[in-house]
Design a protein around this motif. Structure first.
Motif, PDB file in Angstrom:
ATOM      1  N   ILE A 408       0.836  -1.205   0.000  1.00  0.00           N
ATOM      2  CA  ILE A 408       0.000   0.000   0.000  1.00  0.00           C
ATOM      3  C   ILE A 408       0.868   1.251   0.000  1.00  0.00           C
ATOM      4  CG2 ILE A 408      -1.599   1.319   1.429  1.00  0.00           C
ATOM      5  CD1 ILE A 408      -2.994  -0.779  -0.083  1.00  0.00           C
ATOM      6  N   TRP A 409       1.898   1.283   0.851  1.00  0.00           N
ATOM      7  CA  TRP A 409       2.790   2.447   0.904  1.00  0.00           C
ATOM      8  C   TRP A 409       3.458   2.669  -0.459  1.00  0.00           C
ATOM      9  CZ3 TRP A 409       2.535   5.628   4.907  1.00  0.00           C
ATOM     10  CH2 TRP A 409       2.150   5.141   6.150  1.00  0.00           C
ATOM     11  N   LEU A 410       3.932   1.595  -1.069  1.00  0.00           N
ATOM     12  CA  LEU A 410       4.640   1.736  -2.342  1.00  0.00           C
ATOM     13  C   LEU A 410       3.691   2.160  -3.460  1.00  0.00           C
ATOM     14  CD1 LEU A 410       6.998  -1.375  -2.149  1.00  0.00           C
ATOM     15  CD2 LEU A 410       7.515   0.996  -1.601  1.00  0.00           C
ATOM     16  N   GLY A 430       8.755   8.339   3.785  1.00  0.00           N
ATOM     17  CA  GLY A 430       9.347   8.675   5.081  1.00  0.00           C
ATOM     18  C   GLY A 430       8.446   8.279   6.235  1.00  0.00           C
ATOM     19  N   THR A 431       7.146   8.517   6.077  1.00  0.00           N
ATOM     20  CA  THR A 431       6.201   8.111   7.129  1.00  0.00           C
ATOM     21  C   THR A 431       6.194   6.599   7.312  1.00  0.00           C
ATOM     22  OG1 THR A 431       4.817  10.010   6.530  1.00  0.00           O
ATOM     23  CG2 THR A 431       3.808   8.285   7.870  1.00  0.00           C
ATOM     24  N   SER A 432       6.317   5.876   6.188  1.00  0.00           N
ATOM     25  CA  SER A 432       6.275   4.410   6.278  1.00  0.00           C
ATOM     26  C   SER A 432       7.472   3.865   7.048  1.00  0.00           C
ATOM     27  CB  SER A 432       6.237   3.809   4.873  1.00  0.00           C
ATOM     28  OG  SER A 432       7.463   4.055   4.184  1.00  0.00           O
ATOM     29  N   ILE A 433       8.687   4.362   6.771  1.00  0.00           N
ATOM     30  CA  ILE A 433       9.856   3.832   7.492  1.00  0.00           C
ATOM     31  C   ILE A 433       9.927   4.384   8.915  1.00  0.00           C
ATOM     32  CG2 ILE A 433      11.166   3.466   5.379  1.00  0.00           C
ATOM     33  CD1 ILE A 433      12.679   6.022   5.921  1.00  0.00           C
ATOM     34  N   GLY A 434       9.173   5.461   9.166  1.00  0.00           N
ATOM     35  CA  GLY A 434       9.116   5.946  10.537  1.00  0.00           C
ATOM     36  C   GLY A 434       8.128   5.158  11.388  1.00  0.00           C
ATOM     37  N   LYS A 435       6.969   4.834  10.832  1.00  0.00           N
ATOM     38  CA  LYS A 435       5.950   4.096  11.587  1.00  0.00           C
ATOM     39  C   LYS A 435       6.229   2.594  11.635  1.00  0.00           C
ATOM     40  CE  LYS A 435       1.851   7.035  11.099  1.00  0.00           C
ATOM     41  NZ  LYS A 435       0.461   7.097  10.593  1.00  0.00           N
ATOM     42  N   CYS A 436       6.531   2.022  10.493  1.00  0.00           N
ATOM     43  CA  CYS A 436       6.666   0.554  10.394  1.00  0.00           C
ATOM     44  C   CYS A 436       7.789   0.226   9.410  1.00  0.00           C
ATOM     45  CB  CYS A 436       5.348  -0.069   9.937  1.00  0.00           C
ATOM     46  SG  CYS A 436       4.577   0.820   8.567  1.00  0.00           S
ATOM     47  N   ASN A 439      12.368  -3.870   5.246  1.00  0.00           N
ATOM     48  CA  ASN A 439      13.468  -3.883   4.284  1.00  0.00           C
ATOM     49  C   ASN A 439      13.016  -3.424   2.908  1.00  0.00           C
ATOM     50  OD1 ASN A 439      15.049  -4.855   6.333  1.00  0.00           O
ATOM     51  ND2 ASN A 439      15.119  -6.964   5.590  1.00  0.00           N
ATOM     52  N   LYS A 440      11.845  -3.873   2.492  1.00  0.00           N
ATOM     53  CA  LYS A 440      11.354  -3.525   1.164  1.00  0.00           C
ATOM     54  C   LYS A 440      11.132  -2.024   1.023  1.00  0.00           C
ATOM     55  CE  LYS A 440       7.820  -5.004  -2.135  1.00  0.00           C
ATOM     56  NZ  LYS A 440       6.621  -5.868  -2.317  1.00  0.00           N
ATOM     57  N   LEU A 441      10.625  -1.394   2.068  1.00  0.00           N
ATOM     58  CA  LEU A 441      10.393   0.056   2.012  1.00  0.00           C
ATOM     59  C   LEU A 441      11.704   0.816   1.894  1.00  0.00           C
ATOM     60  CD1 LEU A 441       7.623   0.310   4.752  1.00  0.00           C
ATOM     61  CD2 LEU A 441       7.314   0.512   2.286  1.00  0.00           C
ATOM     62  N   PHE A 442      12.700   0.412   2.675  1.00  0.00           N
ATOM     63  CA  PHE A 442      14.009   1.074   2.586  1.00  0.00           C
ATOM     64  C   PHE A 442      14.615   0.914   1.192  1.00  0.00           C
ATOM     65  CE2 PHE A 442      14.099   0.973   7.307  1.00  0.00           C
ATOM     66  CZ  PHE A 442      14.533   2.266   7.535  1.00  0.00           C
ATOM     67  N   LYS A 443      14.557  -0.296   0.649  1.00  0.00           N
ATOM     68  CA  LYS A 443      15.187  -0.545  -0.654  1.00  0.00           C
ATOM     69  C   LYS A 443      14.541   0.295  -1.749  1.00  0.00           C
ATOM     70  CE  LYS A 443      16.622  -5.288   0.413  1.00  0.00           C
ATOM     71  NZ  LYS A 443      16.401  -6.728   0.124  1.00  0.00           N
ATOM     72  N   VAL A 444      13.218   0.355  -1.766  1.00  0.00           N
ATOM     73  CA  VAL A 444      12.534   1.127  -2.809  1.00  0.00           C
ATOM     74  C   VAL A 444      12.808   2.621  -2.641  1.00  0.00           C
ATOM     75  CG1 VAL A 444      10.269   1.740  -3.730  1.00  0.00           C
ATOM     76  CG2 VAL A 444      10.749  -0.628  -3.090  1.00  0.00           C
ATOM     77  N   TYR A 445      12.822   3.112  -1.395  1.00  0.00           N
ATOM     78  CA  TYR A 445      13.087   4.536  -1.156  1.00  0.00           C
ATOM     79  C   TYR A 445      14.512   4.895  -1.597  1.00  0.00           C
ATOM     80  CZ  TYR A 445      12.442   9.034   1.257  1.00  0.00           C
ATOM     81  OH  TYR A 445      12.307  10.365   1.547  1.00  0.00           O
ATOM     82  N   ILE A 446      15.473   4.031  -1.256  1.00  0.00           N
ATOM     83  CA  ILE A 446      16.869   4.289  -1.661  1.00  0.00           C
ATOM     84  C   ILE A 446      16.991   4.242  -3.177  1.00  0.00           C
ATOM     85  CG2 ILE A 446      19.201   3.340  -1.581  1.00  0.00           C
ATOM     86  CD1 ILE A 446      18.572   2.435   1.296  1.00  0.00           C
ATOM     87  N   GLU A 447      16.321   3.304  -3.821  1.00  0.00           N
ATOM     88  CA  GLU A 447      16.382   3.211  -5.280  1.00  0.00           C
ATOM     89  C   GLU A 447      15.788   4.468  -5.925  1.00  0.00           C
ATOM     90  OE1 GLU A 447      17.358   1.599  -8.895  1.00  0.00           O
ATOM     91  OE2 GLU A 447      17.890   0.836  -6.884  1.00  0.00           O
ATOM     92  N   LEU A 448      14.725   5.002  -5.345  1.00  0.00           N
ATOM     93  CA  LEU A 448      14.137   6.237  -5.863  1.00  0.00           C
ATOM     94  C   LEU A 448      15.119   7.396  -5.772  1.00  0.00           C
ATOM     95  CD1 LEU A 448      11.712   7.970  -6.802  1.00  0.00           C
ATOM     96  CD2 LEU A 448      11.042   8.155  -4.392  1.00  0.00           C
ATOM     97  N   GLU A 449      15.770   7.544  -4.632  1.00  0.00           N
ATOM     98  CA  GLU A 449      16.709   8.656  -4.476  1.00  0.00           C
ATOM     99  C   GLU A 449      17.941   8.468  -5.355  1.00  0.00           C
ATOM    100  OE1 GLU A 449      15.944  11.252  -3.106  1.00  0.00           O
ATOM    101  OE2 GLU A 449      14.277  10.759  -1.796  1.00  0.00           O
ATOM    102  N   LEU A 450      18.343   7.230  -5.575  1.00  0.00           N
ATOM    103  CA  LEU A 450      19.472   6.992  -6.484  1.00  0.00           C
ATOM    104  C   LEU A 450      19.120   7.417  -7.909  1.00  0.00           C
ATOM    105  CD1 LEU A 450      20.966   3.550  -5.380  1.00  0.00           C
ATOM    106  CD2 LEU A 450      22.116   5.756  -5.351  1.00  0.00           C
ATOM    107  N   GLN A 451      17.912   7.122  -8.351  1.00  0.00           N
ATOM    108  CA  GLN A 451      17.498   7.536  -9.682  1.00  0.00           C
ATOM    109  C   GLN A 451      17.429   9.054  -9.798  1.00  0.00           C
ATOM    110  OE1 GLN A 451      13.811   5.545 -10.447  1.00  0.00           O
ATOM    111  NE2 GLN A 451      14.740   3.500 -10.592  1.00  0.00           N
ATOM    112  N   LEU A 452      17.110   9.719  -8.676  1.00  0.00           N
ATOM    113  CA  LEU A 452      17.069  11.193  -8.673  1.00  0.00           C
ATOM    114  C   LEU A 452      18.435  11.810  -8.408  1.00  0.00           C
ATOM    115  CD1 LEU A 452      13.762  11.637  -6.641  1.00  0.00           C
ATOM    116  CD2 LEU A 452      14.075  11.938  -9.100  1.00  0.00           C
ATOM    117  N   ARG A 453      19.465  10.957  -8.180  1.00  0.00           N
ATOM    118  CA  ARG A 453      20.847  11.403  -7.915  1.00  0.00           C
ATOM    119  C   ARG A 453      20.937  12.252  -6.643  1.00  0.00           C
ATOM    120  NH1 ARG A 453      20.960   8.002 -11.158  1.00  0.00           N
ATOM    121  NH2 ARG A 453      22.218   7.875 -13.053  1.00  0.00           N
ATOM    122  N   GLU A 454      20.121  11.926  -5.673  1.00  0.00           N
ATOM    123  CA  GLU A 454      20.165  12.587  -4.368  1.00  0.00           C
ATOM    124  C   GLU A 454      21.010  11.708  -3.431  1.00  0.00           C
ATOM    125  OE1 GLU A 454      19.108  15.459  -3.498  1.00  0.00           O
ATOM    126  OE2 GLU A 454      17.885  16.044  -5.227  1.00  0.00           O
TER     127      GLU A 454
END
Length: 681
Positions: A408-410, A430-436, A439-454
């Motif tokens: 749902i978060w993704l 950010g809310t998802s990794i803060g509340k619950c 591993n899957k949430l972290f990986k997708v969030y990191i992949e998003l920021e990598l694509q944005l070069r952040e």
């Protein structure tokens, strides 16, 4: 013109002119001609005089004349098989006597005939029948073997051969003939003949294996249901199991048939005699996998089955399924036949039924109502604001302190990205990794920021990720690889150092290997060597020693061979107290390969002397309850360097010496006798 010329050249036969056309005074009919010929019997020859043979000389003379007649016929046209058949059929028993023909003479005639035409089936059959009539069983077996070897596709030979063996009571021999026949993968009737043969002698297991039971040691492919993969053969196999009371096996046969045929032949499901609940499951399985047009008859049978054997709930389910099928056909005919307000009302009524128990397994199907609702609002209704409200309402409803759904978060974050609303997507993740955190949430969030070069955001996310799961080696490696790509080598090295200092790791060997490969890529030989030493303080695994030695060898300088050899020697000394002798043997084999390629002869001999001797031993085996389960054999390795094993080596050497002395003594005792025999002769 040409036609007239051609017609003129043709000769027209002259017709004889009849001068007197008056009828003859005496009329002769065809009946009179035939009767006159019968009375005269001009064409009939008188029968030969009856000959009586009174002594052996006349009999031999008669034999010679008859044999000469047949030989002349064969000599004139030896390819006519009827001449050969008359020859040995007339000479099977001599005329005027009850004496059989000599077997060797009859065999000679048959062999000569087979030389002319070895493909003639009649010759082989009559040859074998002659031997069987004369009770020459071994000769008959020899002929059948030759026949099935020469013409293996003639089923009559195999049937006759197996029938003869069975009549003689040679069941094992008949079974061997059947097994040879099955290797040629004959027609279905041959398989059934073999199965009936086994059943006549109560060999149900062997019959099952030839039907297609898995696990038979030599019938991996030569079984009936694989050689002739027809539905009727699978049904015969299942009925065979059912007939003998093996209902579990029959059920497995039907399941294997479904896996084998896939979606084909699902209409034969009504022929399967299984339990009611299993029949219901099979009906549903078939209806889910075949097309709707082909499912009409099957659906009708399913309805009849539920009315006969089902309860009220089952009948209601099938009625609902039937209505659903009708609705699907209507939607397929007109996809735009819907009312948005009605659809929203149905979704709202559905999501209002919240599961009463806060356990994830009860929410898994319920959560898909929200997902389908949101997808409908986004893709069909084209209403982004309402879609956002659906996602937000769903996330508020889920008890995140007890469980959550990363899907749902993704989906919500991906929806905001499609709407080009990046802050909302980051806020959701950010809310998802803060509340619950997951591993899957972290990986997708990191992949998003990598694509944005952040990359700064990626560093912060990796830090949060490793605080949440410090034992995850993959995350440490990815973080270090990110810093390596960004060119911050010291930071990557610090991450590796922090990772290997963790008290718990899920894959420490992968982490250490990645760290060592990192230092090798940076061409830091001393640091790599130091890493190997630190790793060897934690584990003495043989693969670490071999990898260390190969690293020293790959240096490519003059000291590399010496250092590599020193590593092998150190490893060998360290592993003397190792209980796993196979690992020590692996080390010595690697050392020997190294010396074979780079070492001298004395160095090779030194390693060969260190190789152990493989010895077979016995030990007691205990069952789970502590009772003795017998003895088992195992192989042990005796290393020459081990001081504790020196007495064993001495004992083995003394045993070999004693055996050699015994052999020499026996040879010495036999030689004098041989000399005496030669002198006497």
């Amino acid at each position: 013109m040409a036609a007239s010329t051609a017609a003129g050249k043709q000769r027209i036969p002259k017709v004889a002119k009849v001068k007197n056309k008056a009828p003859a005074e005496v009329q002769i009919t065809a009946e009179q001609l035939l009767r006159e010929a019968k009375e005269r019997e001009l064409e009939l020859l008188p029968p030969p005089p009856q000959q009586k043979i009174t002594d052996e000389e006349e009999l031999n003379d008669y034999k010679l004349r008859k044999r000469k007649t047949f030989e002349d016929n064969i000599r004139k046209n030896r390819t006519v098989i009827s001449n050969w058949i008359k020859y040995f059929s007339n000479f099977t028993y001599f005329p005027f006597t009850s004496l059989p023909m000599l077997p060797y003479r009859a065999r000679s005639i048959y062999e000569r005939a087979l030389d002319v035409d070895y493909r003639n089936i009649t010759l082989w059959l009559k040859y074998a029948e002659m031997e069987m009539k004369n009770r020459q069983v071994n000769h008959a077996r020899n002929i059948w073997d030759r026949a099935i070897t020469t013409l293996p596709r003639v089923n009559q030979f195999w049937y006759k051969y197996t029938y003869m063996e069975e009549m003689l009571g040679n069941i094992a021999g008949g079974r061997q003939v059947f097994e040879r026949w099955m290797e040629w993968q004959p027609e279905e009737q041959a398989w059934h003949s073999y199965i009936n043969f086994e059943l006549r002698y109560k060999e149900v297991d062997r019959a099952r294996y030839f039907y297609g039971y898995p696990g038979w040691h030599f019938l991996n492919s030569s079984v009936l249901v694989l050689v002739h993969p027809d539905v009727k053969n699978w049904i015969k196999y299942a009925r065979f199991e059912e007939k003998h009371g093996y209902f579990a096996h029959a059920r497995k046969v039907y399941e294997r048939a479904v896996e084998f045929f896939g979606d084909e032949h699902m209409d034969d499901i009504s022929m399967w005699p299984l339990q009611f609940e299993r029949v219901r499951v099979i009906y549903k399985y078939a209806l889910d996998r075949i097309s709707k047009q082909e499912a009409q008859e099957l659906f009708k049978n399913y309805t009849i089955f539920e009315k006969k054997f089902g309860d009220r709930r089952g009948i209601e389910d099938i009625i609902v399924s039937k209505r659903r099928f009708q609705y699907e056909e209507e939607v397929k005919a007109n996809p735009h036949n819907y009312d948005p307000n009605t659809v929203r009302e149905v979704y709202e009524r559905a999501i209002a039924n919240v599961p009463p128990i806060q356990e994830k397994r009860h929410w898994k199907r319920y959560i898909y109502l929200w997902i389908n609702y949101a997808l409908y609002e986004e893709l069909e209704a084209k209403d982004p604001e309402r879609t956002r409200q659906v996602y937000q309402a769903c996330l508020k409803l889920i008890p995140h302190k007890k469980f959550t759904f990363a899907k749902i978060w993704l989906l919500y974050a991906q929806f905001e990205i499609r709407q080009k609303n990046l802050p909302f997507a980051r806020r959701a993740l950010g809310t998802s990794i803060g509340k619950c955190p997951k591993n899957k949430l972290f990986k997708v969030y990191i992949e998003l920021e990598l694509q944005l070069r952040e990359f700064d955001r990626c560093r912060k996310l990796y830090e949060k990720f490793l605080e949440f799961a410090p034992e995850n080696c993959t995350s440490w490696i990815k973080f270090a690889e990110l810093e390596t790509i960004l060119g911050d080598i010291e930071r990557a090295r610090a991450i590796y150092e922090l990772a290997i200092s963790q008290p718990r790791l899920d894959m420490p060997e992968v982490l250490w290997k990645s760290y060592i490969d990192f230092e090798i890529e940076q061409e830091e030989s001393e640091k790599t060597r130091s890493l190997y030493r630190r790793l060897l303080q934690r584990t003495q695994h043989v693969k670490v020693w071999i990898s260390f030695a190969q690293f020293e060898l790959s240096a490519g300088n003059e000291e590399s061979l010496t250092k590599c050899r020193q590593i092998y020697e150190e490893a060998n000394k360290t592993m003397r107290n190792c209980e796993e002798k196979e690992e020590r043997l692996m080390l010595l084999e690697s050392w020997r390969n190294f010396e074979d390629e780079f070492g001298t002869e004395p160095q090779k001999e030194r390693v060969d002397k260190l190789m152990p001797e493989k010895v077979k031993k016995r030990r007691k085996v205990q069952a789970e309850d502590g009772s003795d389960a017998g003895w088992e054999e195992y192989y042990d390795y005796i290393f020459p360097e081990d001081a504790a094993n020196q007495p064993n080596l001495k004992l083995l050497a003394m045993a070999k010496l004693w055996k050699k002395q015994q052999q020499e003594k026996d040879a010495a005792e036999q030689d004098p006798d041989k000399d005496v025999d030669e002198s006497e002769s």
